[in-house]
Design a protein around this motif. Sequence first.
Motif, PDB file in Angstrom:
ATOM      1  N   SER A 275      41.286  37.606  11.661  1.00  0.00           N
ATOM      2  CA  SER A 275      41.787  37.290  10.122  1.00  0.00           C
ATOM      3  C   SER A 275      40.561  37.872   9.299  1.00  0.00           C
ATOM      4  O   SER A 275      39.510  38.132   9.784  1.00  0.00           O
ATOM      5  CB  SER A 275      42.015  35.703   9.966  1.00  0.00           C
ATOM      6  N   GLN A 277      39.727  36.239   6.324  1.00  0.00           N
ATOM      7  CA  GLN A 277      39.212  35.149   5.667  1.00  0.00           C
ATOM      8  C   GLN A 277      37.820  34.728   6.373  1.00  0.00           C
ATOM      9  O   GLN A 277      37.543  35.089   7.576  1.00  0.00           O
ATOM     10  CB  GLN A 277      40.108  33.934   5.605  1.00  0.00           C
ATOM     11  N   LYS A 312      37.102  29.432  12.129  1.00  0.00           N
ATOM     12  CA  LYS A 312      37.818  29.710  10.973  1.00  0.00           C
ATOM     13  C   LYS A 312      39.217  28.799  10.847  1.00  0.00           C
ATOM     14  O   LYS A 312      39.351  28.332   9.684  1.00  0.00           O
ATOM     15  CB  LYS A 312      38.390  31.302  10.945  1.00  0.00           C
ATOM     16  N   LEU A 313      39.839  28.679  12.042  1.00  0.00           N
ATOM     17  CA  LEU A 313      41.017  27.798  11.829  1.00  0.00           C
ATOM     18  C   LEU A 313      40.596  26.446  11.436  1.00  0.00           C
ATOM     19  O   LEU A 313      41.623  25.814  10.520  1.00  0.00           O
ATOM     20  CB  LEU A 313      41.680  27.614  13.091  1.00  0.00           C
ATOM     21  N   HIS A 316      40.090  26.591   7.513  1.00  0.00           N
ATOM     22  CA  HIS A 316      41.344  26.595   6.896  1.00  0.00           C
ATOM     23  C   HIS A 316      41.907  25.174   6.575  1.00  0.00           C
ATOM     24  O   HIS A 316      42.358  25.086   5.371  1.00  0.00           O
ATOM     25  CB  HIS A 316      42.173  27.667   7.596  1.00  0.00           C
ATOM     26  N   GLN A 469      47.877  23.893  14.260  1.00  0.00           N
ATOM     27  CA  GLN A 469      46.924  25.064  13.773  1.00  0.00           C
ATOM     28  C   GLN A 469      45.392  24.950  14.234  1.00  0.00           C
ATOM     29  O   GLN A 469      44.761  25.722  14.155  1.00  0.00           O
ATOM     30  CB  GLN A 469      46.953  24.810  12.400  1.00  0.00           C
ATOM     31  N   ARG A 545      47.737  29.780  -0.530  1.00  0.00           N
ATOM     32  CA  ARG A 545      46.727  30.747  -0.190  1.00  0.00           C
ATOM     33  C   ARG A 545      46.666  30.479   1.183  1.00  0.00           C
ATOM     34  O   ARG A 545      45.792  31.215   1.751  1.00  0.00           O
ATOM     35  CB  ARG A 545      45.502  30.792  -1.051  1.00  0.00           C
ATOM     36  N   PHE A 546      47.161  29.595   1.872  1.00  0.00           N
ATOM     37  CA  PHE A 546      46.823  29.257   3.359  1.00  0.00           C
ATOM     38  C   PHE A 546      47.347  30.292   4.363  1.00  0.00           C
ATOM     39  O   PHE A 546      48.526  30.668   4.103  1.00  0.00           O
ATOM     40  CB  PHE A 546      47.635  27.882   3.613  1.00  0.00           C
ATOM     41  N   TYR A 548      48.310  30.981   8.303  1.00  0.00           N
ATOM     42  CA  TYR A 548      48.434  29.963   9.359  1.00  0.00           C
ATOM     43  C   TYR A 548      47.971  31.197  10.640  1.00  0.00           C
ATOM     44  O   TYR A 548      47.542  32.233  10.458  1.00  0.00           O
ATOM     45  CB  TYR A 548      50.094  30.020   9.823  1.00  0.00           C
ATOM     46  N   LYS A 549      47.868  30.227  11.808  1.00  0.00           N
ATOM     47  CA  LYS A 549      47.355  30.750  13.063  1.00  0.00           C
ATOM     48  C   LYS A 549      48.020  31.753  13.420  1.00  0.00           C
ATOM     49  O   LYS A 549      49.284  31.818  13.716  1.00  0.00           O
ATOM     50  CB  LYS A 549      47.227  29.618  13.769  1.00  0.00           C
TER      51      LYS A 549
END
Length: 560
Positions: A275, A277, A312-313, A316, A469, A545-546, A548-549
Motif C-alpha cells: 500500500s 500509505q 500499516k493495517l 489505519h 482488517q 480516506r480509509f 481497506y485491507k
Amino acid sequence: MIDNGLEGTKMPFTQRKKCKGGWNAAIFIIFVEVAERFTFFGLASNLIMYLTGVLHEPTSTAAKNVNTWIGVSYVFPIVGAFIADSYLGRFNTILVASSIYCTGMVLLTFSVSVIPLHYRKTSFFIALYILAVGEGGHKPCVQTFAADQFDEKLPEEKRAKSSFFNWWCFGIMAGATSATLVVVYMEDNISWAVGFGTLTSALGVSLAMLMLGIKRYKKQGPLGSPYTTMVQVFVAAARKWRVDETCGKLGVCYGDGRTEVHVEGQPVTRTLAHSNQFRFLDKASIIDNIDASSQSRNPWRLCTLNQVEEVKLVLHLIPIWLCSLMFAVVATNFQTYFTKQGSTMIRSIGPHFQIPAASLQALLGLTIMITIPLYDQVLVPIARKFSGHHSGITLLQRVGIGLSISLLAMVVAALVEAKRVRIAKQHDLIDKPEAIVPMSVWWLLPQYILCGLAEVFTFVGLQELFYDQMPESLRSLGAAAYISVIGVGSFISTAIISIVQAISSSCGEKWLGNNLNRAHLDYYYWVIAGLCTLNLCVYIGIAMRFVYKKVEGNDTVASK
C-alpha cells in the motif's frame, strides 16, 4: 499436540478440518458468551444502585466508580490478548480467565452475605477488580476463538462468518437482557446475595459449556508476541531513515529466505498487497549494504514487506478507534444516569408490581434482539441488491450510521430530562429528591431504543471491522482494541463528569448533584451531544480516506 498450528488428534489434517469448526463448534462458544454476559450485565446494570443504596455513595461518585470499573474491565483485555497470542493460545487463556472470573464472583457473593460488615466494602471492591482481571483474559479471546472456527478460504464459511458477528451480538444481548429482567429483580426485591449467587451459578454453566464442546474446536497455539513484531518495524524504519528508496536499496525483503528487487507485474508470494500509505515504514523492508553483508537477517534492522503491511493495517484502524470513543461515552450513561433517571419516575405496572430502575436496560437488549434478525435477514439482502456488497453496506458505513444514532439518542435524552425537571417544578418536588415525579418511565423508551439501534450498527460493525482488517496474527489484539473502546470511553466519561462538576460548581450551580430534580442532567446530555456532533464530522472525514485491507494477487478489496 499442535499440528500445523492447530491442537488436535493425529488424524489427517483434511479430515480433521471437516469434523472441527464451523457452526457446530461456534454455537457452544456463543452459549459460553451468553452465560458470561448474563453475569457481567447482571452485576454492571445495577451496580450504581448498590453503591448509592447499600454503600451510601453520592450519585456522582458512584457513577465514576462504575465507569472506572467498567473501564478497567474493558481495557485489561489488551493484556489478555498479549498473553493469549504470546504464551497460552486463545483456548487456554479462556480457561484460565474463566477460573479467575469464577473466583471473583464467589468472593463478591460472600462480600454481600457472610463477610463481616466492616470488611464488606473493601472485599466488594477487591472482588470487582478480580472480575476485571478475569474479564481481561476472557473477552479478547472468546469472540476471536469463535470466529476462528470459520474458514475464510471457503466462500460459504466467509458468508457464515459475516452472519456470525450479528448472531454473536444477539446472544450477548439475550444474556444481558435476561439478567436485567431476572437478576436485577432478585437484587432489588429478594436480596443481593441471591442475585449474585445466581450470577455465580451462571459462570459455572459457562465453564461447563466451554468444556462440553472441546472436541469440536479448532484450536490455535500461541503465535508469538504481536507487539514485538510491530516494534521491530518502527525500529528498523528509524535505523534506515537516511536510506533512499529509489537509489540506496539493493532489494526488498519478502520473507521466507527470499529477497529480490520488485519488478512491476512480477508475482510476489506474500499475503498482503503493498500500500502507498505510511510510506516511511517501507524503509524497514529495504535491503541496504549492511543487510546484504550479513549472514542472517537481523529482525530489528530488516523486516519483511508483509510485516510492514501488517503494521500499516493497525495504524489505519487507530483513527477509527479514536472516533468510536464517543459512542462508548454515550453507552456508559444507560448504566448510570439513565438508571438514576428512571428511579425518580413512575415505574408501576398494575397495583402490585414496580419495574426495577436497572431493568429498564432490558429495553436496550430487546431492541437489539429484534433489530439484528431484521438487519441480517431483511435489510442486508435488500441493500446487497443495490450495492453488490456481501454485507449490504460497508463496515465503516455501518459504524457511521451507529454514531449518528447515538448522537440522536443524547438529544432525545436531554429533551426528556428537561421535561421531567419541568414536571418536578410544577409539583413542587425540586427539593424532594426521594419523591417520585408524576411522569411515566416509558418516556425513557425512545432513548433506550435509539441506544440499542446505535449498538447494532456501531458495536457489531466495530467487532467485524477489527477482526476482518487485522492481520491473522494480531486478531486477539484486534478484539482487545474494539473492546477497549468501551473501557477508554468509560474513563473519558468519568473525566467529563469531573470537568462538568468542577465548571458548574465554580459557576454556583451543580449540574450533576445528588438531587436530580435540582441538578441539570439535561445540560450534561447536551454537552455529550455536542461532542458527538464534532466527533461524527471527524469520523466522516477519516472514513472517506480509509483504505481497506488488500490481498496480494486479488484486485478487489479483501473486505469492506
